[in-house]
Every structure is written in structure tokens, then in C-alpha cells.
Motif scaffolding. Structure first.
Motif, mmCIF file in Angstrom:
data_model
loop_
_atom_site.group_PDB
_atom_site.id
_atom_site.type_symbol
_atom_site.label_atom_id
_atom_site.label_comp_id
_atom_site.label_asym_id
_atom_site.label_seq_id
_atom_site.Cartn_x
_atom_site.Cartn_y
_atom_site.Cartn_z
ATOM 1 N N TRP A 127 19.697 -40.360 -4.910
ATOM 2 C CA TRP A 127 19.425 -40.795 -3.533
ATOM 3 C C TRP A 127 19.642 -39.663 -2.544
ATOM 4 O O TRP A 127 18.892 -39.505 -1.582
ATOM 5 C CB TRP A 127 20.278 -42.024 -3.172
ATOM 6 C CG TRP A 127 19.703 -43.271 -3.770
ATOM 7 C CD1 TRP A 127 20.144 -43.932 -4.870
ATOM 8 C CD2 TRP A 127 18.526 -43.961 -3.334
ATOM 9 N NE1 TRP A 127 19.335 -45.004 -5.144
ATOM 10 C CE2 TRP A 127 18.330 -45.051 -4.220
ATOM 11 C CE3 TRP A 127 17.629 -43.785 -2.288
ATOM 12 C CZ2 TRP A 127 17.273 -45.949 -4.072
ATOM 13 C CZ3 TRP A 127 16.570 -44.671 -2.145
ATOM 14 C CH2 TRP A 127 16.401 -45.740 -3.031
ATOM 15 N N GLU A 128 20.680 -38.863 -2.805
ATOM 16 C CA GLU A 128 20.924 -37.739 -1.886
ATOM 17 C C GLU A 128 19.760 -36.752 -1.924
ATOM 18 O O GLU A 128 19.380 -36.192 -0.895
ATOM 19 C CB GLU A 128 22.243 -37.044 -2.240
ATOM 20 C CG GLU A 128 23.443 -37.895 -1.832
ATOM 21 C CD GLU A 128 24.786 -37.254 -2.161
ATOM 22 O OE1 GLU A 128 25.806 -37.747 -1.638
ATOM 23 O OE2 GLU A 128 24.817 -36.267 -2.936
ATOM 24 N N ALA A 129 19.196 -36.553 -3.092
ATOM 25 C CA ALA A 129 18.068 -35.615 -3.200
ATOM 26 C C ALA A 129 16.858 -36.129 -2.417
ATOM 27 O O ALA A 129 16.030 -35.346 -1.947
ATOM 28 C CB ALA A 129 17.695 -35.405 -4.666
ATOM 29 N N MET A 130 16.760 -37.444 -2.246
ATOM 30 C CA MET A 130 15.663 -38.009 -1.453
ATOM 31 C C MET A 130 16.009 -38.039 0.039
ATOM 32 O O MET A 130 15.263 -38.610 0.845
ATOM 33 C CB MET A 130 15.305 -39.403 -1.957
ATOM 34 C CG MET A 130 14.717 -39.369 -3.386
ATOM 35 S SD MET A 130 13.943 -40.911 -3.897
ATOM 36 C CE MET A 130 15.366 -42.003 -4.001
ATOM 37 N N GLY A 131 17.155 -37.442 0.391
ATOM 38 C CA GLY A 131 17.514 -37.314 1.806
ATOM 39 C C GLY A 131 18.460 -38.381 2.309
ATOM 40 O O GLY A 131 18.824 -38.396 3.484
ATOM 41 N N SER A 132 18.878 -39.283 1.441
ATOM 42 C CA SER A 132 19.703 -40.415 1.848
ATOM 43 C C SER A 132 21.188 -40.047 1.844
ATOM 44 O O SER A 132 21.628 -39.194 1.070
ATOM 45 C CB SER A 132 19.445 -41.563 0.865
ATOM 46 O OG SER A 132 20.098 -42.733 1.269
ATOM 47 N N ASP A 133 21.946 -40.680 2.722
ATOM 48 C CA ASP A 133 23.399 -40.697 2.591
ATOM 49 C C ASP A 133 23.759 -41.890 1.718
ATOM 50 O O ASP A 133 23.060 -42.900 1.733
ATOM 51 C CB ASP A 133 24.057 -40.856 3.966
ATOM 52 C CG ASP A 133 23.853 -39.623 4.835
ATOM 53 O OD1 ASP A 133 24.041 -38.513 4.327
ATOM 54 O OD2 ASP A 133 23.478 -39.796 6.008
#
Lengths: 324, 324
Positions: B166-172
């Protein structure tokens, strides 16, 4: 119809007043724009923004010689404004306003309107959540509707001049009676604001969910409500103090429907939920088709790209060609 | 942490599924993206949009060999999906989802999770009012929060891989327990949707104000509610069928507060109204400061310029210089 006033006087210079000043200037609708407001610092802000041509803290001085006077203060201030300006209004002057309620405005302002002055109350259905003289912009009314609620006996030529004034600023104009206006805005504006203010207040006071969680996870829907719940507090206080009957009527309808929906959730009535959720989708489509809403997803809010992918370790350490 | 899966299987390819496909492809998070969905025409749409690498109408085939499987269907379909895919899930596979409720998901999916499969339910707090495979975009999760609700005994390394995904997709990413998640989303997402659906339904059924008036004058606030009331009807039906207790709890709080506000309007309690309206303004500021909302007025909706001023008749008829 081309329209031009010799002197436009704006009483109050918040979001709406300043937007009128900018739009009227751009469209060449007045030779002189006269601005007055209660607080000296607000008047200085308006002067620094170059919103008008003449400025005064004395409303009677500001309206002297004006052929169009528009009240742009919160509705709660109208009575004291009228006491101050009525003696300075000459026969033939058009007196209008931009207040969000209209029956109350007729009741409060009506008795002060001098013989020969044309009283044509108005309400541009446009705004943002920002307020003050710096919040205005000339495009605010463009493509939006303005409602005028003159009494039937008011001079038609004067009404047509006010219609032309709003149309020149890009607005569509509709005439209706004040009582009907108040019902229309109760459902399209006042109750939506009331429930937005209410849910934001509810979320602010929970113990089981922290305020920081509400803020972090607001993109699930909550943040949409915070925009109108950030509207000017004094203006909205006055709206609810002066459109009580229509607001309570529409709020009653909302609550009846909400009781049925609450029951559908409680008993797990899937078909009833799906039927409502399908029906409501169509209304947004109609609003977009009518040019009153953007078709862009999520109101066209900006969405930023995710971070660039991490390079594989080998490329990072040894370089990977012409771009590295 | 760099993360990469051999095969990512997406069960369901609506707004969220297609956005994951696009973001995972762009960030290089999977060697193979496998897509399955119930309807043949939706699968063909996904294929035409080039969302994945392999496509199948058979969910068991789609998940075969996958090391990350994400359920992206409405929550009401999870049980039948699990019956179909459970036998095909190999030990070591990570099973996740994107459903808006989490206690129910643990209850429904949990019993089907094979020994050795890591079940890590998730919920990206992001979306638009559009749905279907063509609604997705790679930036959807960027800057938004995703919540994961794994049971405490779940393999930490697997949880960290999902966090990194999820972080790689820009999410926190935030971890919390499922029951708390359900309360958080009840106030930040589910009750806001419920009251938006409700007021749009109320406005649709009035006799005293026509539907065409509601549409024309919606810019006074109403149209803000229509966005989330245009969200996917089946997904939202399932939300209210499966997060009943938390929704009724938060709706109860909302209604308590609304009763007080209704009374304040009825008795004309100006100070109480102004106090609430001032307090709610601060919350929007916090949401903007937290990067969860745009600071642009009116959500940054486009505002068009008013029409060019009419030229004086002489200029129109005789020309007016170099620009004429």
C-alpha cells in the motif's frame, strides 16, 4: 439588454459584496462603485484590494446619489442599516439585497423603504466556504441562478434592470414569491448546511473515535460535509434565525425519511436500501446535465501521483543507463 | 522496503480493483496481475482497458499460484467467492480485501481461510462516486490512508509486505482492530453517506418544491451531498447490511445532536448556533492541514468567466479600432 448604473452602492463587502464589485467592474455595469462596511479594517482591506471607487464608513454617505443600492451584510444587520440609509435614498433608486432568506427581508426592510424607491430583494445561489473581502471573485455568479422576489406591484422597468444586472454578471435569473423562495432554499441550501454543521459537530465530540482519526480518515466521505460546515458562522446564524418555519418544515421531512432509513438499516432491508441508493444517483446526473455541477470525479479534486517506484538495488548501486 | 509479488490476483475489478491494478502495474509491484470478475462483459472491459496480464471468469483459476489475493467485490459476495477460491489458495499466500467493513469480513471470510494462508483484511479510505473498471486511476490511493485489521497472531512478515504494497501505491497505512475500524468508518464514511442519500431522497420526493427547482438551485449546498449519494448502490447496500451496530450507534449520536440543533432553531438560540458554526470551521482547517483535503475554495470546482461585456451600440455597428 445593456444595463449601466451611475452609482452602485454596496453595503457590506464580504464574499458576495466583493464578488459583485469585481464582476460589475469587469462588465462595466456602474460608473462609480461605492463601498461601505461597519468595520474600518474591513473597509481598508476593500480599499487595498481596489474593489471600488469610493469608500465610507457612513452608510448614508455611501448611498447618496446611488441609483442601485445592494445590501450585502448578514440579514441580522438589515434593520440597523435601513435606519441609517433610508433618509438618504432618493426616489427612483433601486434597493436590492443578496440575503439567503426573503420573507423576513420583506418584513424587516419593507417598512423602511421610502416612497418611490424600488425594492427588489434578490438572492444569488452561489458561494464558497470562504468569507471576507479577499474571498470574492468575478466568476462567482457565472452559470449560477439568482432569484428575485419583488412584490407584484413593483415597477417592471426597475425589475428588468436588476435582471439585466445579474445576467451581465453571468447569472441566470428567476422571479418567484418570497415564501416559495424560502421553501426552495430550505431544502437546497439551509437544511444541507444544518446537517453538515451537525455531523461535523457530532464527529468533533465523540469519545470512541478520536478527533485525529476523524481528520485522518475523512476522505471516506466526511470531508465533503466540512466544506459547507466552514461557511460564515454569523451569516448562517442569521439564516436559521430568520427562515425558521421553512427550515423546520424541511427538516421534519428529512427526519421522517431518516427514520425509515434507520429502520431499513436496523432490520437489514437490503432491497429498500438499494432502491434509494439507485434513485439518488440519477439526481446528481441531472444536476451535472443542468450545468450546476462538474462532471469530474471527486469534484475534480487534485489527485497526486504515487511516489516513483524504487529502483532494484543493482540499478541503484551501479547506475542503469542513460537516465541514471 | 521494496515489495514485489509474483502473481497478484484481483477478485472484482470495479473502481478499487482497477485502481489497484493500475497503481501496482505502474509501481512494478507484481510480475503478473490476474483479474477475475463475475460478469463476462466486465471482464472484457477490463481486458480492453489492459488492466491486467491474465483474465478468467473462474476465480479458482485466477488465484492459482498467486502470492497476493485481494477481494475487491462488494462485501456481500465474499462468502461465495471464498467457497470458490479457498481450495485453490496455497500455504504462504496472502489474502486481503478492500471492504468498507471489517468485523463482518473477519466473521465471514475467517472460517474459509486455509491453514498457512495469511489473512490480512484491509480498507483503503479512498474513492470517487464513479464505479466500474473504467473508473480506476493509479493516483487514487496517493496521500490517502489505508487501514489493515489483521488478527494479532497473523505472521508479521506477511503484514509488513501488505503495508509495503500500500505504501508503494502512495498510501499511508494504519493498523487497528476490526471493531474500532468499524466505529471509525461509521462516523467518517458510513453515516455521512447515509444522510447524504437521505437528503437527496427527501429532496426528490417533495411536493412543495419541484425536482427541477432542486436541480437548478442546488449550488446553494445541496449538490455537495449528491456526490457521495451517487456512490455504487450495491456496495453501499452491503455496507449498511454489514456494519449495522456501529452505524446505528453513530447515527444515534448524530440524531441526539440534531435534536438539540433543531431546538436551537425553533427557539431562536443565536449564540448556540453561532458557537457550533464557529467550532465546525476549525475542523475543515485541520483536514486541509493534514493533507486530506484541498485548500482551494469550493473543492477547486471550475468557475467560468461571465460573458464578455456588451459593446456600446456605436462600436458594434461601426467598428471600434484595431481589434474590431
Amino acid at each position: 439588454m445593456t444595463v449601466k448604473f451611475r452609482k452602485l452602492a454596496l453595503i457590506g463587502i464580504g464574499l458576495i459584496g466583493s464578488s459583485i464589485a469585481l464582476a460589475a467592474r469587469r462588465q462595466g455595469l456602474a460608473d462609480v462603485i461605492s463601498i461601505t462596511t461597519r468595520k474600518a479594517e474591513t473597509l481598508e482591506e476593500a480599499r487595498a484590494l481596489n474593489l471600488g471607487d469610493v469608500y465610507s464608513l457612513d452608510p448614508a454617505e455611501a448611498v447618496a446619489g446611488a441609483d442601485l443600492v445592494i445590501l450585502c451584510t448578514p440579514v441580522g444587520a438589515y434593520e440597523s442599516v435601513m435606519k441609517a440609509i433610508a433618509p438618504a435614498l432618493k426616489p427612483g433608486t433601486i434597493l436590492s439585497d443578496v440575503g439567503s432568506v426573503k420573507r423576513h427581508v420583506h418584513q424587516v426592510v419593507g417598512p423602511f423603504v421610502p416612497e418611490g424607491v424600488h425594492f427588489i430583494p434578490g438572492h444569488p445561489m452561489a458561494g464558497t466556504e470562504h468569507s471576507g473581502p479577499s474571498a470574492g471573485f468575478a466568476e462567482l455568479f457565472s452559470g449560477r441562478w439568482s432569484i428575485l422576489t419583488p412584490e407584484p406591484q413593483v415597477d417592471r422597468a426597475a425589475v428588468e434592470r436588476v435582471v439585466a444586472f445579474w445576467e451581465a454578471m453571468g447569472s441566470d435569473v428567476e422571479l418567484m414569491d418570497a415564501a416559495h423562495h424560502d421553501l426552495v432554499v430550505a431544502i437546497t441550501s439551509h437544511v444541507p448546511h444544518l446537517i453538515a454543521y451537525n455531523i461535523v459537530g457530532t464527529a468533533d465530540e465523540l469519545e470512541s473515535v478520536t478527533k485525529s482519526e476523524v481528520i485522518k480518515f475523512s476522505a471516506g466521505g466526511f470531508r465533503d460535509f466540512t466544506r459547507i460546515a466552514a461557511s460564515d458562522p454569523v451569516m448562517w446564524r442569521d439564516v436559521f434565525l430568520t427562515n425558521r418555519d421553512a427550515v423546520l418544515e424541511m427538516l421534519g421531512r428529512f427526519l421522517e425519511d431518516l427514520s425509515m432509513l434507520q429502520r431499513a438499516v436496523r432490520v437489514g432491508d437490503g432491497p429498500a436500501l438499494e432502491e434509494l441508493f439507485t434513485r439518488t444517483r440519477a439526481i446528481r446526473r441531472s444536476i451535472i446535465d443542468a450545468g450546476q455541477e462538474t462532471a469530474a470525479p471527486d469534484f475534480g479534486r487534485p489527485h497526486e501521483a504515487p511516489p516513483a517506484p524504487e529502483l532494484p538495488r543493482f540499478v541503484k548501486e551501479h547506475g542503469g543507463g542513460e537516465d541514471a
